[in-house]
Design a protein around this motif. Structure first.
Motif, short mmCIF file in Angstrom:
data_model
loop_
_atom_site.label_atom_id
_atom_site.label_comp_id
_atom_site.label_asym_id
_atom_site.label_seq_id
_atom_site.Cartn_x
_atom_site.Cartn_y
_atom_site.Cartn_z
N LEU A 1 43.67 48.87 29.00
CA LEU A 1 43.58 48.90 30.46
C LEU A 1 42.83 47.68 31.00
O LEU A 1 43.18 47.14 32.06
N ALA A 2 41.81 47.24 30.26
CA ALA A 2 41.07 46.05 30.70
C ALA A 2 41.95 44.81 30.64
O ALA A 2 41.90 43.95 31.52
N ILE A 3 42.78 44.72 29.59
CA ILE A 3 43.72 43.60 29.49
C ILE A 3 44.72 43.65 30.63
O ILE A 3 45.07 42.63 31.25
N SER A 4 45.16 44.89 30.93
CA SER A 4 46.10 45.07 32.03
C SER A 4 45.49 44.62 33.35
O SER A 4 46.17 44.03 34.19
N ALA A 5 44.20 44.86 33.52
CA ALA A 5 43.52 44.45 34.76
C ALA A 5 43.39 42.94 34.86
O ALA A 5 43.32 42.39 35.97
N TRP A 6 43.35 42.27 33.70
CA TRP A 6 43.26 40.81 33.69
C TRP A 6 44.58 40.16 34.16
O TRP A 6 44.58 39.10 34.78
N LEU A 7 45.68 40.79 33.83
CA LEU A 7 46.98 40.14 33.95
C LEU A 7 47.34 39.72 35.38
O LEU A 7 47.84 38.60 35.58
N PRO A 8 47.11 40.53 36.41
CA PRO A 8 47.46 40.07 37.77
C PRO A 8 46.72 38.80 38.17
O PRO A 8 47.31 37.90 38.78
N ALA A 9 45.45 38.73 37.84
CA ALA A 9 44.68 37.53 38.19
C ALA A 9 45.21 36.31 37.43
O ALA A 9 45.29 35.21 37.99
N LEU A 10 45.55 36.52 36.16
CA LEU A 10 46.11 35.42 35.38
C LEU A 10 47.45 34.96 35.97
O LEU A 10 47.72 33.75 36.09
N ASN A 11 48.28 35.95 36.34
CA ASN A 11 49.58 35.61 36.91
C ASN A 11 49.42 34.79 38.19
O ASN A 11 50.14 33.80 38.41
N GLN A 12 48.49 35.20 39.03
CA GLN A 12 48.29 34.47 40.28
C GLN A 12 47.82 33.05 40.01
O GLN A 12 48.25 32.10 40.66
N SER A 13 46.91 32.93 39.00
CA SER A 13 46.42 31.59 38.64
C SER A 13 47.55 30.73 38.12
O SER A 13 47.65 29.53 38.44
N TRP A 14 48.46 31.32 37.33
CA TRP A 14 49.58 30.56 36.78
C TRP A 14 50.56 30.15 37.88
O TRP A 14 51.05 29.01 37.90
N ILE A 15 50.83 31.09 38.79
CA ILE A 15 51.75 30.79 39.89
C ILE A 15 51.21 29.65 40.75
O ILE A 15 51.94 28.75 41.15
N ASP A 16 49.89 29.69 41.02
CA ASP A 16 49.27 28.64 41.83
C ASP A 16 49.39 27.27 41.16
O ASP A 16 49.40 26.24 41.84
N ARG A 17 49.48 27.27 39.83
CA ARG A 17 49.56 26.01 39.09
C ARG A 17 50.99 25.67 38.69
O ARG A 17 51.24 24.78 37.88
N GLY A 18 51.92 26.44 39.21
CA GLY A 18 53.32 26.15 38.94
C GLY A 18 53.79 26.62 37.59
O GLY A 18 54.81 26.14 37.07
N LEU A 19 53.08 27.59 37.01
CA LEU A 19 53.44 28.12 35.70
C LEU A 19 54.09 29.49 35.87
O LEU A 19 53.86 30.18 36.87
N PRO A 20 54.83 29.93 34.89
CA PRO A 20 55.49 31.24 35.01
C PRO A 20 54.49 32.39 34.89
O PRO A 20 53.48 32.28 34.20
N SER A 21 54.77 33.50 35.57
CA SER A 21 53.97 34.71 35.40
C SER A 21 54.52 35.49 34.21
O SER A 21 55.57 35.15 33.66
N ALA A 22 53.79 36.54 33.84
CA ALA A 22 54.19 37.27 32.64
C ALA A 22 53.97 38.76 32.81
O ALA A 22 53.13 39.21 33.61
N LYS A 23 54.76 39.53 32.07
CA LYS A 23 54.56 40.97 31.93
C LYS A 23 54.37 41.27 30.45
O LYS A 23 54.89 40.56 29.60
N MET A 24 53.62 42.36 30.19
CA MET A 24 53.36 42.66 28.79
C MET A 24 53.53 44.13 28.49
O MET A 24 53.46 44.98 29.39
#
Length: 652
Positions: free
Chosen positions: A536-559
């Motif tokens: 669950l903690a990893i799951s909570a990390w993922l939205p923030a990581l996705n947003q950071s990647w999108i802001d940098r022009g990188l792809p988002s991810a699902k796991m």
């Protein structure tokens, strides 16, 4: 294999390489031990040479004197005591010359070999001085003089006594106030005088026709016995003044050196002739008020601080000389200084080797006690054979060397622990890192962890569509992107006390419950809870990581995450060239199948599926929904699957 197992494996290989090097260079790995033993022994020998250990050696000497069997009274001696009762009955002190004259005459009639008067008579004590002077003409009577430390405290012998019959009664006192030595020759500045004990003893020895001569070293030889001079470093001594001619005093008994009668009994004619005829008779004062009492080795631990009258000390010295000349015993012998040094060095090495070789505390303590008993037992045995060797010095060497070695090993272990724990801490929780450190001896010896069966909870993760992402992006972009994702997962696994067994490209296998086996249901349930919380903690990390990647022009991810609790086998797999910490068993396969089942049912960025085997351990702690019994790839039986929806609930 997780890095912390590689760390131990590498350390094991280094240890093995060092052992091979040590085989070609003998004792190379014993350098710290050798240095410790040399430094400790050298320091102790230096301290001993300065005399700082002498007080301890003398206390050890006193203990061994007290432990020895009591030899009982010497049948060749009789002591006539002037007691407190005698003084009261005569109502006078000092006792008059007339009283002493009558006592000497009564004793002389019973034909003793010698009569020693351990009472100063340098001036008359009337009445009866003329009678006493007449008794002094008897060649068997030995009066005394006191040389003292200067002419001001000197007491002269009675007048008109031939020098051949004058003896001094000075006693040699050790720095701690105890009498352990006997002075048998001494100069008074004008001539060399014999001690009171020596005069009396040689009266007896001469009566037995035992020849007495001087050796080329100017030492007395009576019969076959040479009275070797005491050296300043004999036995436990190091800094004593051995001026004159001294020997170590061998006491027979604390209170029973010779048979005794009182002065009153002698004057009343109650003296048995069998106690006197052919014996040495010594007359001396034992009344405490005269303060002619001294500390002896028997005084050291006596609860009443028992003191010995001077007349009994002279009797003990006389007995020692007589028995040495006639029976060839009662003289102490000592090792040479080089033997003492070797003795101390040996016990320093024994103690150091003991601490160096034995890791187990109990075994070390038992072995140390046994070896300490051997040291003390052997030293005491030699003492019963009149051999006095150092005891305190080798004991200190035996104690200090292992103390230094243990301190060295502790510091070395602490430094290694700091290094290894820092490395382990990057891969696992502090609790597991500590547990692994406690098992370091086995790991360093073999470089392997033995296989063991245990129950654990596995997490298997995977990124959805990673193959497509890696096709569209260059490796230079994919690698940092993936590491950022894996780093976040690794951090959460460590926080939740899990161990990452391996990374599989975009996926991960983490295990909760290794390498330390869980032995209770509560511990297994706690591992399951931590695993789900971690997911669950990893799951909570993922939205923030996705947003950071999108802001940098990188792809988002699902796991996707699969979690299963069950039995596994863990241990080292492989050989010397390739070693891996293996986690094998059907439980691992089920966790992997849970992650990959129903891939089309991905309703949010992170899907977490668990089996009923995990649910039973976390029942009521998390919000879940049932997906029912689903078939998993490679399994004949269906598995009850649940999706974790919400965070951990507090128990009430």
């Amino acid at each position: 294999m997780p890095n912390f197992f590689k760390i131990f494996h590498q350390l094991g290989e280094k240890r093995w390489s060092w052992k091979k090097l040590s085989f070609s260079l003998p004792f190379a790995d014993l350098q710290p031990l050798a240095i410790t033993c040399i430094v400790v022994t050298g320091t102790l020998l230096g301290v001993r040479h300065l005399g700082w250990l002498q007080p301890l050696e003398l206390k050890a000497f006193d203990l061994m004197v007290q432990w020895r069997p009591d030899a009982g009274p010497d049948p060749r001696l009789l002591v006539v005591t002037v007691t407190e009762q005698d003084i009261h009955s005569f109502k006078k002190w000092p006792i008059s010359d007339g009283v002493l004259a009558r006592a000497i005459a009564s004793i002389a009639r019973l034909e003793p070999v010698a009569i020693g008067l351990d009472i100063i008579r340098d001036i008359p004590y009337e009445p009866g001085n003329a009678e006493l002077a007449a008794q002094f003409t008897n060649p068997k009577v030995i009066p005394i003089t006191f040389i003292g430390k200067s002419e001001y405290d000197r007491a002269l012998p009675p007048p008109n006594i031939p020098k051949a019959r004058v003896a001094f009664n000075d006693l040699v006192i050790d720095p701690d106030g105890i009498i352990r030595r006997s002075l048998i020759y001494r100069s008074n500045g004008q001539s060399t005088l014999s001690s009171f004990a020596l005069r009396l003893a040689f009266k007896y020895i001469d009566s037995k026709k035992i020849p007495a001569t001087l050796t080329k070293d100017q030492e007395i030889k009576a019969g076959n016995t040479v009275f070797s001079r005491l050296r300043s470093d004999s036995g436990g001594y190091q800094t004593i003044d051995t001026g004159g001619y001294q020997i170590l005093l061998n006491y027979r008994s604390p209170e029973n050196t010779a048979k005794t009668v009182t002065l009153t009994q002698v004057l009343e004619g109650k003296l048995d002739s069998e106690l006197v005829k052919g014996k040495i008779v010594i007359i001396g004062v034992t009344a405490p008020t005269t303060k002619d009492v001294f500390s002896t080795p028997y005084s050291a631990t006596a609860s009443d601080n028992r003191m010995m009258p001077g007349v009994f000390i002279h009797a003990a010295a006389t007995s020692q000389i007589v028995n040495a000349a006639l029976d060839g015993k009662n003289l102490f012998w000592f090792w040479d200084e080089w033997q003492e040094m070797l003795w101390i060095a040996v016990w320093g090495a024994v103690g150091g080797c003991l601490a160096w070789r034995l890791e187990n505390t109990f075994n070390f303590i038992v072995s140390a006690i046994a070896l300490g008993g051997i040291l003390w037992g052997f030293t005491f045995f030699l003492f019963t054979q009149l051999g006095w060797i150092s005891l305190a010095s080798p004991t200190l060497a035996f104690l200090i060397s292992p103390a230094v070695i243990i301190t060295y090993k502790y510091q070395q272990s602490k430094q290694q622990q700091e290094i290894v724990m820092k490395l382990l801490g990057q891969q696992t929780s502090p609790a597991i890192a500590n547990a692994l450190w406690k098992e370091r001896v086995h790991l360093l010896q073999s470089g392997l962890l033995p296989g063991q069966r245990l129950t654990a909870t596995m997490i298997v993760t995977d990124l959805q569509g990673f193959s497509t992402i890696s096709e569209k992006l260059s490796p230079e972009v994919v690698m940092p992107w993936l590491n950022e994702y894996l780093s976040a997962m690794a951090e959460e696994v460590q926080k939740h006390q899990g161990v990452i067994n391996k990374f599989t490209g975009d996926g991960m296998l983490a295990v909760f419950g290794v390498p330390i086996p869980r032995t209770t249901l509560e511990e297994i349930a706690e591992d399951a809870r931590l695993a789900v919380s971690c997911a669950l903690a990893i799951s909570a990390w993922l939205p923030a990581l996705n947003q950071s990647w999108i802001d940098r022009g990188l792809p988002s991810a699902k796991m996707r995450v699969g979690i299963f609790t069950g039995p596994i086998m863990v241990g080292s797999l492989g050989g010397k060239t390739r070693l891996e910490y293996g986690v094998i068993g059907d439980s691992v396969n089920i966790a992997s199948r849970l992650e990959s089942c129903e891939k089309h049912r991905q309703e949010d960025t992170c899907r977490i599926l668990i089996a009923e085997e995990t649910l039973v351990h976390i029942q009521g702690k998390f919000e879940v929904e049932s997906w029912g019994a689903l078939p998993l790839k490679g399994r004949e039986q269906k598995v009850n699957v649940y999706r974790v929806l919400g965070g951990e609930r507090s128990s009430k």
